[in-house]
Motif scaffolding. Structure first.
Motif, PDB file in Angstrom:
ATOM      1  N   LYS A  69       0.821  -1.206   0.000  1.00 38.43           N
ATOM      2  CA  LYS A  69       0.000   0.000   0.000  1.00 38.43           C
ATOM      3  C   LYS A  69       0.858   1.260   0.000  1.00 38.43           C
ATOM      4  O   LYS A  69       0.598   2.205  -0.768  1.00 38.43           O
ATOM      5  N   SER A  70       1.879   1.286   0.838  1.00 38.42           N
ATOM      6  CA  SER A  70       2.774   2.446   0.892  1.00 38.42           C
ATOM      7  C   SER A  70       3.482   2.648  -0.447  1.00 38.42           C
ATOM      8  O   SER A  70       3.595   3.772  -0.942  1.00 38.42           O
ATOM      9  N   GLY A  71       3.948   1.548  -1.036  1.00 35.37           N
ATOM     10  CA  GLY A  71       4.664   1.635  -2.296  1.00 35.37           C
ATOM     11  C   GLY A  71       3.813   2.173  -3.431  1.00 35.37           C
ATOM     12  O   GLY A  71       4.276   2.967  -4.259  1.00 35.37           O
ATOM     13  N   LEU A  72       2.541   1.770  -3.474  1.00 36.03           N
ATOM     14  CA  LEU A  72       1.652   2.214  -4.551  1.00 36.03           C
ATOM     15  C   LEU A  72       1.306   3.693  -4.420  1.00 36.03           C
ATOM     16  O   LEU A  72       1.241   4.423  -5.419  1.00 36.03           O
ATOM     17  N   ILE A  73       1.091   4.165  -3.201  1.00 36.40           N
ATOM     18  CA  ILE A  73       0.774   5.582  -2.985  1.00 36.40           C
ATOM     19  C   ILE A  73       1.957   6.461  -3.381  1.00 36.40           C
ATOM     20  O   ILE A  73       1.820   7.425  -4.150  1.00 36.40           O
ATOM     21  N   VAL A  74       3.125   6.136  -2.850  1.00 40.45           N
ATOM     22  CA  VAL A  74       4.320   6.931  -3.152  1.00 40.45           C
ATOM     23  C   VAL A  74       4.645   6.856  -4.645  1.00 40.45           C
ATOM     24  O   VAL A  74       4.949   7.870  -5.284  1.00 40.45           O
ATOM     25  N   GLY A  75       4.572   5.670  -5.220  1.00 41.39           N
ATOM     26  CA  GLY A  75       4.943   5.479  -6.613  1.00 41.39           C
ATOM     27  C   GLY A  75       4.062   6.226  -7.591  1.00 41.39           C
ATOM     28  O   GLY A  75       4.530   6.763  -8.594  1.00 41.39           O
ATOM     29  N   ALA A  76       2.754   6.282  -7.324  1.00 38.40           N
ATOM     30  CA  ALA A  76       1.829   6.957  -8.235  1.00 38.40           C
ATOM     31  C   ALA A  76       2.153   8.441  -8.358  1.00 38.40           C
ATOM     32  O   ALA A  76       2.185   8.997  -9.462  1.00 38.40           O
ATOM     33  N   LEU A  77       2.392   9.106  -7.228  1.00 39.56           N
ATOM     34  CA  LEU A  77       2.724  10.527  -7.261  1.00 39.56           C
ATOM     35  C   LEU A  77       4.123  10.757  -7.828  1.00 39.56           C
ATOM     36  O   LEU A  77       4.376  11.741  -8.527  1.00 39.56           O
ATOM     37  N   ALA A  78       5.042   9.847  -7.520  1.00 43.80           N
ATOM     38  CA  ALA A  78       6.415   9.984  -7.997  1.00 43.80           C
ATOM     39  C   ALA A  78       6.500   9.872  -9.511  1.00 43.80           C
ATOM     40  O   ALA A  78       7.349  10.507 -10.140  1.00 43.80           O
ATOM     41  N   CYS A  79       5.629   9.086 -10.116  1.00 45.36           N
ATOM     42  CA  CYS A  79       5.623   8.915 -11.570  1.00 45.36           C
ATOM     43  C   CYS A  79       5.347  10.248 -12.264  1.00 45.36           C
ATOM     44  O   CYS A  79       6.048  10.645 -13.205  1.00 45.36           O
ATOM     45  N   VAL A  80       4.331  10.957 -11.790  1.00 43.89           N
ATOM     46  CA  VAL A  80       3.962  12.247 -12.373  1.00 43.89           C
ATOM     47  C   VAL A  80       5.078  13.272 -12.166  1.00 43.89           C
ATOM     48  O   VAL A  80       5.465  14.010 -13.083  1.00 43.89           O
ATOM     49  N   ALA A  81       5.611  13.315 -10.952  1.00 42.05           N
ATOM     50  CA  ALA A  81       6.657  14.286 -10.638  1.00 42.05           C
ATOM     51  C   ALA A  81       7.939  13.998 -11.412  1.00 42.05           C
ATOM     52  O   ALA A  81       8.654  14.917 -11.814  1.00 42.05           O
ATOM     53  N   SER A  82       8.249  12.727 -11.650  1.00 46.12           N
ATOM     54  CA  SER A  82       9.449  12.356 -12.384  1.00 46.12           C
ATOM     55  C   SER A  82       9.367  12.827 -13.835  1.00 46.12           C
ATOM     56  O   SER A  82      10.361  13.288 -14.416  1.00 46.12           O
TER      57      SER A  82
END
Length: 246
Positions: free
Chosen positions: A68-81
């Motif tokens: 759950k933590s990985g999916l939340i962080v990863g989703a926002l990080a994709c856009v920011a990257s």
């Protein structure tokens, strides 16, 4: 063949410490194989999508991922990257070496403080769903933007954030970081592709070595003594940063 063998050895290390390794790949490509810095940034970040996929799958099977933590962080990080990758071409090539190295050194400092200075808390109150969402969003945006701008997976930043903000254990932080880096590298890789900074032949050579190596390396994370794992996590960005300064 030299690139493939070098990346195989590097992949084993990256799978072990739970890093995407773009900073290390950039350093080796520019120092040893004389690849232009922007091309090295874009190609290494794109390669991480496949490298970390292999390592993340292995970590998942070993029980090292907090999904759950990985999916939340990863989703926002994709856009920011993706946004960060659009900013990177405006940074002069001469400065980019030092900025990327500086980010790697800074990440090592944060990791050292958490792992060796602060006392490890054995019992912590679990985060509420709201706290997890808010902290995950902040961590994702910051780590994603840094990754896109400087071509690094920012694994130490993510690991420190997972340890401190989301209260994961060291092994969970290592494994979950591999999961988070997948969307980061996809978003940033697409951004660099649209800017023309991805060499697809070089990308294939990197992948042949690192994907296999990352899968092998992840098998040793659970078996390693905690002190060895902490030391490896700390030294990886330091060595990569030093190589970038040459």
């Amino acid at each position: 063949m030299y690139i493939i063998l070098t990346m195989l050895l590097l992949g084993i290390l990256l799978g072990f410490v739970g890093a995407g390794g773009a900073g290390f790949v950039i350093a080796l490509l520019t120092l040893i194989f004389d690849i232009p810095i922007h091309t090295a940034l874009g190609t290494s970040l794109a390669a991480m999508a496949f490298t970390t996929l292999s390592g993340a799958y292995s970590h998942y099977r070993e029980g090292n991922i907090q999904l759950k933590s990985g999916l939340i962080v990863g989703a926002l990080a994709c856009v920011a990257s993706f946004a960060g990758a659009k900013i990177a071409p405006f940074i002069p090539e001469g400065n980019l070496h030092y900025l990327t190295a500086g980010m790697l050194f800074l990440s090592a400092v944060f990791m050292m403080i958490k792992l060796f200075v602060l006392k490890e808390e054995t019992e912590q109150q679990p985060l509420s769903s709201r706290q997890l969402l808010v902290r995950g969003i902040i961590l994702g945006l910051v780590s994603g933007l840094l990754s896109g701008m400087f071509g690094i997976g920012s694994a130490p930043f993510i690991q420190v954030g997972l340890l401190i903000l989301l209260r994961l254990s060291i092994r969970q932080a290592v494994g979950t970081t591999m999961l988070v880096i997948i969307p980061i590298s996809i978003g940033g890789g697409i951004g660099y592709i649209t800017e023309g900074y991805v060499d697809f032949i070089l990308l294939i050579q990197i992948l042949i070595g690192t994907v296999l190596g990352a899968y092998i390396g992840a098998k040793f994370t659970r078996l390693a003594p905690k002190l060895l794992l902490k030391s490896a996590v700390l030294l990886t960005p330091i060595i990569a940063g030093l190589l970038l300064l040459f």
